[in-house]
Design an enzyme around this catalytic site. Structure first.
Site, PDB file in Angstrom:
ATOM      1  N   GLY A  11       0.792  -1.373  -0.083  1.00 24.63           N
ATOM      2  CA  GLY A  11      -0.045   0.028   0.100  1.00 24.63           C
ATOM      3  C   GLY A  11       0.722   1.055  -0.005  1.00 24.63           C
ATOM      4  O   GLY A  11       2.056   1.328   0.573  1.00 24.63           O
ATOM      5  N   ARG A  78       1.002  -5.046  -5.100  1.00 23.76           N
ATOM      6  CA  ARG A  78       1.270  -5.991  -4.273  1.00 23.76           C
ATOM      7  C   ARG A  78       1.353  -7.091  -5.328  1.00 23.76           C
ATOM      8  O   ARG A  78       0.755  -7.395  -6.137  1.00 23.76           O
ATOM      9  CB  ARG A  78       0.030  -6.385  -3.111  1.00 23.76           C
ATOM     10  CG  ARG A  78      -0.100  -5.553  -2.272  1.00 23.76           C
ATOM     11  CD  ARG A  78      -1.210  -5.726  -1.272  1.00 23.76           C
ATOM     12  NE  ARG A  78      -1.159  -4.551  -0.026  1.00 23.76           N
ATOM     13  CZ  ARG A  78      -1.898  -3.774  -0.152  1.00 23.76           C
ATOM     14  NH1 ARG A  78      -3.092  -3.494  -0.917  1.00 23.76           N
ATOM     15  NH2 ARG A  78      -1.794  -2.813   0.845  1.00 23.76           N
ATOM     16  N   THR A 131       4.707   2.069   5.360  1.00 19.01           N
ATOM     17  CA  THR A 131       3.229   1.519   5.534  1.00 19.01           C
ATOM     18  C   THR A 131       2.698   2.607   6.725  1.00 19.01           C
ATOM     19  O   THR A 131       3.318   2.587   7.675  1.00 19.01           O
ATOM     20  CB  THR A 131       2.961   0.077   6.025  1.00 19.01           C
ATOM     21  OG1 THR A 131       1.878   0.092   6.584  1.00 19.01           O
ATOM     22  CG2 THR A 131       3.879  -0.359   7.107  1.00 19.01           C
ATOM     23  N   ASP A 133       0.176   1.586   8.596  1.00 13.68           N
ATOM     24  CA  ASP A 133      -0.255   1.077   9.720  1.00 13.68           C
ATOM     25  C   ASP A 133       0.716   0.805  10.914  1.00 13.68           C
ATOM     26  O   ASP A 133      -0.026   0.422  11.909  1.00 13.68           O
ATOM     27  CB  ASP A 133      -0.563  -0.532   9.342  1.00 13.68           C
ATOM     28  CG  ASP A 133      -1.670  -0.667   8.321  1.00 13.68           C
ATOM     29  OD1 ASP A 133      -2.290   0.235   8.121  1.00 13.68           O
ATOM     30  OD2 ASP A 133      -2.055  -1.760   7.848  1.00 13.68           O
ATOM     31  N   ASP A 135       2.810  -1.572  11.603  1.00  9.83           N
ATOM     32  CA  ASP A 135       2.559  -2.833  12.196  1.00  9.83           C
ATOM     33  C   ASP A 135       3.861  -3.585  12.327  1.00  9.83           C
ATOM     34  O   ASP A 135       3.717  -4.870  12.237  1.00  9.83           O
ATOM     35  CB  ASP A 135       1.483  -3.522  11.364  1.00  9.83           C
ATOM     36  CG  ASP A 135       1.924  -3.633   9.971  1.00  9.83           C
ATOM     37  OD1 ASP A 135       2.813  -2.978   9.461  1.00  9.83           O
ATOM     38  OD2 ASP A 135       1.239  -4.314   9.058  1.00  9.83           O
ATOM     39  N   MET A 175      -7.984   3.413   9.471  1.00  7.40           N
ATOM     40  CA  MET A 175      -7.221   2.321   8.884  1.00  7.40           C
ATOM     41  C   MET A 175      -6.434   1.528   9.909  1.00  7.40           C
ATOM     42  O   MET A 175      -6.161   1.953  10.830  1.00  7.40           O
ATOM     43  CB  MET A 175      -6.351   2.546   7.719  1.00  7.40           C
ATOM     44  CG  MET A 175      -7.092   2.803   6.284  1.00  7.40           C
ATOM     45  SD  MET A 175      -6.133   3.190   4.749  1.00  7.40           S
ATOM     46  CE  MET A 175      -7.210   2.731   3.719  1.00  7.40           C
ATOM     47  N   GLY A 176      -5.927   0.393   9.554  1.00  2.14           N
ATOM     48  CA  GLY A 176      -5.337  -0.628  10.184  1.00  2.14           C
ATOM     49  C   GLY A 176      -5.887  -2.037  10.443  1.00  2.14           C
ATOM     50  O   GLY A 176      -6.998  -2.323  10.916  1.00  2.14           O
ATOM     51  N   ARG A 177      -5.280  -2.919   9.396  1.00  6.71           N
ATOM     52  CA  ARG A 177      -6.169  -4.184   9.240  1.00  6.71           C
ATOM     53  C   ARG A 177      -5.877  -5.167  10.447  1.00  6.71           C
ATOM     54  O   ARG A 177      -6.903  -5.785  10.840  1.00  6.71           O
ATOM     55  CB  ARG A 177      -5.353  -4.744   7.907  1.00  6.71           C
ATOM     56  CG  ARG A 177      -6.154  -5.782   7.353  1.00  6.71           C
ATOM     57  CD  ARG A 177      -5.507  -6.243   5.979  1.00  6.71           C
ATOM     58  NE  ARG A 177      -4.071  -5.591   5.669  1.00  6.71           N
ATOM     59  CZ  ARG A 177      -3.665  -5.607   4.927  1.00  6.71           C
ATOM     60  NH1 ARG A 177      -4.161  -5.793   3.718  1.00  6.71           N
ATOM     61  NH2 ARG A 177      -2.324  -5.150   4.579  1.00  6.71           N
ATOM     62  N   ARG A 284      -3.796   7.774   3.084  1.00  2.20           N
ATOM     63  CA  ARG A 284      -2.657   7.490   2.623  1.00  2.20           C
ATOM     64  C   ARG A 284      -2.051   8.367   1.494  1.00  2.20           C
ATOM     65  O   ARG A 284      -0.911   8.516   1.073  1.00  2.20           O
ATOM     66  CB  ARG A 284      -3.069   6.142   1.591  1.00  2.20           C
ATOM     67  CG  ARG A 284      -3.098   4.891   2.704  1.00  2.20           C
ATOM     68  CD  ARG A 284      -2.559   3.646   2.251  1.00  2.20           C
ATOM     69  NE  ARG A 284      -2.958   3.218   0.873  1.00  2.20           N
ATOM     70  CZ  ARG A 284      -3.440   2.271   0.743  1.00  2.20           C
ATOM     71  NH1 ARG A 284      -3.703   1.075   1.512  1.00  2.20           N
ATOM     72  NH2 ARG A 284      -3.513   1.800  -0.715  1.00  2.20           N
TER      73      ARG A 284
HETATM   74  O1  F6P Z   1      -1.445  -1.606   4.764  1.00  2.00           O
HETATM   75  C1  F6P Z   1      -1.900  -0.280   4.532  1.00  2.00           C
HETATM   76  C2  F6P Z   1      -3.458  -0.387   4.580  1.00  2.00           C
HETATM   77  O2  F6P Z   1      -4.159   1.069   4.289  1.00  2.00           O
HETATM   78  C3  F6P Z   1      -4.378  -1.208   5.709  1.00  2.00           C
HETATM   79  O3  F6P Z   1      -4.680  -0.237   6.616  1.00  2.00           O
HETATM   80  C4  F6P Z   1      -5.510  -1.524   4.614  1.00  2.00           C
HETATM   81  O4  F6P Z   1      -6.091  -2.367   5.391  1.00  2.00           O
HETATM   82  C5  F6P Z   1      -5.034  -1.921   3.290  1.00  2.00           C
HETATM   83  O5  F6P Z   1      -3.680  -1.271   3.123  1.00  2.00           O
HETATM   84  C6  F6P Z   1      -5.890  -1.502   2.132  1.00  2.00           C
HETATM   85  O6  F6P Z   1      -5.246  -1.891   0.978  1.00  2.00           O
HETATM   86  P1  F6P Z   1      -5.900  -1.502  -0.455  1.00  2.00           P
HETATM   87  O7  F6P Z   1      -5.150  -0.137  -0.968  1.00  2.00           O
HETATM   88  O8  F6P Z   1      -5.467  -2.832  -1.216  1.00  2.00           O
HETATM   89  O9  F6P Z   1      -7.283  -1.174  -0.278  1.00  2.00           O
END
Ligand code: F6P
Length: 349
Positions: A11, A78, A131, A133, A135, A175-177, A284
């Site tokens: 991301g 990705r 990132t 997150d 994380d 956000m924050g998976r 983002r």
């Molecule tokens: O890893 C960063 C992040 O923004 C997460 O918080 C979120 O779950 C994910 O990416 C969303 O990804 P995408 O851009 O594929 O929707």
């Protein structure tokens, strides 16, 4: 001139362009030429008709154009195929053909795994944690996290002003998976009353009771900050069954969302209104804060210096406020600490 390359992966996160700029400036300083690989690891797989869609030689001109832009100019993706050893061999071949003898990867844990595999195949790699997150356990901050938190804080402050004007509580999803750091920091900085995160199991009724206590004390702007991944740590709750008697359009089997959660809380707390906001991708796609830009500057410089010294298989991070590096495998093996004390403090006041 020896070549090094840089790519952004996973991301996008604010500060990625600033880090690329720093890599470019330092490469130029050490007399290295720089190749920018496009769309993460995909740019190494030779899939585009025109090579310039896969990689670009980065000159001062290119770098000056991207330095202050949000997003990532190199694009990102990705790349699941990179789990396949044959695909990685292909990437190594591309790097050999380009005469690349050092690669800087800006991304999250998945991207770092790819970097480790490339190191095993003889490509010196350095990772910069990009990132929002936060994380990654080994570092106090990841690139983009500070910016994301600041975006959320601005949004929540505005939301709390309008919530108070209308006497209605608000659910705000950030956000924050798998990691609740953005939610925790946002709730702490804004004085939000409730925070819900993926790391801690929770029940809808408990949050409703908590919210009720605030409302009973006259706090009509009480804010529930939830991390995107928190719906997975929620004890089973049938939204359809609960909202059906109120004529609310929800279909059987639909999952909980911020919007549905606000509807549920409204009913459980006997409020006339409750609202929700999902902050989403504004976290983002914005310009990095000074803090993220400074980290980008230092990390880019360290990455090039390490490659120049023949040191690789390292990731860069921040410890005790200072930029440092450590081996990728050790960094990825570290377990993320969750700040339970802060979580309890926010939720108990
Ligand atoms: O890893 C960063 C992040 O923004 C997460 O918080 C979120 O779950 C994910 O990416 C969303 O990804 P995408 O851009 O594929 O929707």
């Amino acid at each position: 001139m020896p070549n090094i390359a840089v790519l952004t992966s996973g991301g996008d996160s604010p500060g990625m362009n600033a880090a690329v700029m720093s890599v470019a400036r330092n490469a130029a300083y050490y007399g290295l030429s720089l190749i920018g690989i496009k769309r993460g690891y995909n740019g190494l797989l030779g899939r585009s008709k025109n090579p310039e869609d896969d990689y670009v030689r980065m000159h001062l001109d290119t770098v000056l154009d991207i330095a202050d832009l949000p997003g990532t100019w190199l694009r990102t993706a990705r790349c699941r195929e990179f789990l396949d050893p044959e695909v990685r061999e292909r990437a190594v071949k591309t790097l050999h053909n380009l005469d690349v003898n050092g690669l800087v990867i800006i991304g999250g844990d998945g991207s770092f795994n790819g970097a480790m595999r490339l190191c095993e195949l003889g490509v010196p790699c350095i990772g910069i944690p990009g990132t929002i997150d936060n994380d990654l356990a080994y570092t106090e901050m990841t690139l983009g996290y500070d910016t994301a938190v600041n975006v959320c804080v601005d949004a929540v402050r505005a939301i709390r002003a309008t919530s108070r004007s209308h006497d209605r509580p608000h659910v705000v999803e950030v956000m924050g998976r798998d990691c609740g750091d953005i939610a925790l920091a946002t709730a702490e900085a804004t004085g939000s009353e409730i925070v819900v995160v993926p790391e801690v199991k929770w029940k809808v009724d408990d949050v409703a009771a908590q919210l009720n206590r605030h409302i009973a004390q006259g706090n009509t702007r009480a804010t529930v900050v939830v991390a995107e991944g928190c719906w997975r740590s929620m004890a089973p709750f049938d939204v359809y069954k609960f909202l059906l008697p109120y004529g609310k359009e929800v279909y059987q089997g639909e999952p909980m969302t911020a919007n549905r959660f606000a509807s549920v809380l409204k009913r459980k707390c006997g409020m006339i209104e409750a609202r929700s906001t999902v902050i989403g991708y504004t976290q983002r796609g914005c310009s990095p804060t000074a803090r993220d830009s400074m980290f980008a500057f230092e990390a880019g410089a360290m990455a090039v210096q390490l490659l120049k010294q023949g040191i690789s298989n390292q990731v860069i991070g921040v410890k005790n406020g200072r930029t440092f590096h450590m081996p990728i495998d050790k960094a990825l093996a570290e377990k993320k600490h969750f700040n339970k004390k802060l979580f309890r403090l926010i939720n108990s006041l």
